[in-house]
Design a protein around this motif. Sequence first.
Motif, PDB file in Angstrom:
ATOM      1  N   UNK A 293       0.867  -1.191   0.000  1.00 23.25           N
ATOM      2  CA  UNK A 293       0.000   0.000   0.000  1.00 23.25           C
ATOM      3  C   UNK A 293       0.900   1.236   0.000  1.00 23.25           C
ATOM      4  N   UNK A 294       0.893   1.959  -1.122  1.00 23.17           N
ATOM      5  CA  UNK A 294       1.752   3.126  -1.294  1.00 23.17           C
ATOM      6  C   UNK A 294       0.953   4.412  -1.078  1.00 23.17           C
ATOM      7  N   UNK A 295       1.534   5.322  -0.284  1.00 22.08           N
ATOM      8  CA  UNK A 295       0.927   6.632  -0.062  1.00 22.08           C
ATOM      9  C   UNK A 295       1.938   7.716  -0.414  1.00 22.08           C
ATOM     10  N   UNK A 296       1.668   8.436  -1.509  1.00 19.22           N
ATOM     11  CA  UNK A 296       2.517   9.559  -1.903  1.00 19.22           C
ATOM     12  C   UNK A 296       1.888  10.830  -1.334  1.00 19.22           C
ATOM     13  N   UNK A 297       2.592  11.468  -0.398  1.00 19.16           N
ATOM     14  CA  UNK A 297       2.057  12.636   0.287  1.00 19.16           C
ATOM     15  C   UNK A 297       2.371  13.899  -0.495  1.00 19.16           C
ATOM     16  N   UNK A 298       1.327  14.663  -0.798  1.00 17.30           N
ATOM     17  CA  UNK A 298       1.468  15.895  -1.580  1.00 17.30           C
ATOM     18  C   UNK A 298       1.385  17.095  -0.636  1.00 17.30           C
ATOM     19  N   UNK A 299       2.387  17.993  -0.643  1.00 13.71           N
ATOM     20  CA  UNK A 299       2.322  19.180   0.221  1.00 13.71           C
ATOM     21  C   UNK A 299       1.161  20.088  -0.173  1.00 13.71           C
ATOM     22  N   UNK A 300       0.578  20.740   0.837  1.00 13.15           N
ATOM     23  CA  UNK A 300      -0.574  21.602   0.610  1.00 13.15           C
ATOM     24  C   UNK A 300      -0.207  23.053   0.880  1.00 13.15           C
TER      25      UNK A 300
END
Length: 536
Positions: A293-300
Amino acid sequence: MKIFVLCLFLHFGKTISSDPMMTGINLFYWTLVLFCINDMSPGASADVSHHASADDIYEGDTFLLPCEFHTFDVDPTPSVLWSRYDLRPSTVHRHQKEGDAFEDQNQLYSGRTSMMTDALETGDLSLTLTQLKVSDSGTYTCSITSVRGEHRVTDVQLQVKEWFPSWVTALLVVISVVLIVVVPVVIHFYQYIISVYHVDVESGVQSVQLPCKTMRYLTRFNKVEWYQYTNIVHTYEVDSEPTGHHHIQTEMKVTPMRWGNFSLTLKNPTEDNSGSWTCSVYRDGEMLEKKVHLQVKVPKVKVAPGQESVLLLFRTTVPSAVVVWSRKNGDKSDKVHVFHNGSDQPEDQPEDQFWLYRSRTEMTQNDFSLTLKHPTDFDSETFMCTVYGEDGNILRKKEVRLNVEVCKVKFAEGEESVLLPFRTTENLPDDVVVEWRREDLNHPVHIYLDGSEQLDQQDPGYEGRTEMKADLLTSGDFSLTLKEPKVQDEGTYVCEVFNTNIRRRKTVKLQVKGGRGLHRRTRRDSADPTPLLNLV
């Protein structure tokens, strides 16, 4: 003390005897009395011993070694010596009339001992010992040194306990060493046992590894397939060239496969890569499956309405030939800004640059960050920066999620006017059209066309109540002034500025102070002659 008792006994004997033959004895008696008095004088030794409690004295504490003596009766003024006779040198602290003397002090006590400056005047000869150590345990002797010699005043026994016994410290060291050695080994082999992996990574990294390890197929296997959901992303077959997805950069190392490591390297991961990945290993009709399970975190980035500009940050040292910023738009993307051949000027932007961003963007010289001017709620979306090398290959990607808050304006019924703000880039061409609309109405609220206001199509409810600045194209200020605002004016307004090449949009929510109005339009066409429904 024994001499003192003997003196008392002789004195008592003398008082009960009246025999003249006792004269010689009396003379001997007075000689002993004088000796007793001299023995108890300040220069004599007082054999007194103190025991310091060991229950509450620990390493690092401060302790007062007590000693009192009437030194002010001794002439000339003596000096005070604290010593430990089991040490060499034995001097712990020396105090004289002139002050402390540290010439012969044992270095184990350097900087850790002190006495009262007026100790010889008050008779308080106590010694303060700081930053106690276990090695400070022992018997301390307080002595008076004068012309008559050195006389011991008292002994103080000190026992310092350590916070952690040495065996506990040794055990902790052993446990730490075992953990340092064992934990990485356990983690390594644990990856071979588990069937579901969880991987988190920040957007903008060069690559991420999706683990797939097993101890079952260490020697023989036929094929390895990697899926994202149901789509094949990477395939490796023995004695064949690996194949991958043309939109996703992947890589598998051949050598680790011999040891059961079928991990996949995913280059330049993006948010679209987040989700479930499956690794399938085939051998002679059998199949082993593991999931990641891959989670690519995008800055906000959050922006308040009316802010002049916003910076979408991307700092990297990757050498580049072309840098492209784009905005996600469903399954496709809109081109926002291009840096090519060392230039990113507006006249150098491609023809397919999205018209909403023309003349509104510029890049920082020292990195790949993008400045977006006059952001509005219509810019709220995910932006991606893609860096290309001279050969056209993708070197790096990063996503930034922009959230521009919707502008909200409140008014009170009876106010003279209210302003719906909208500023954008200056010096726009003369052929642009400016249109203010309210979402629940069919007719526009205000229109500017061909250099003048065109109010023949204006909603009748706003007739004579709207106004815009005369130099709006030059100043870039397309704010709308609404005169004599009413409860019925509450709603969501959208301003669009456009021609065939550019487009600007902004939303303004107009609200009544203290809550929503009781009277509200219920039809999209306010020109309908049917009376409006009164909601009570």
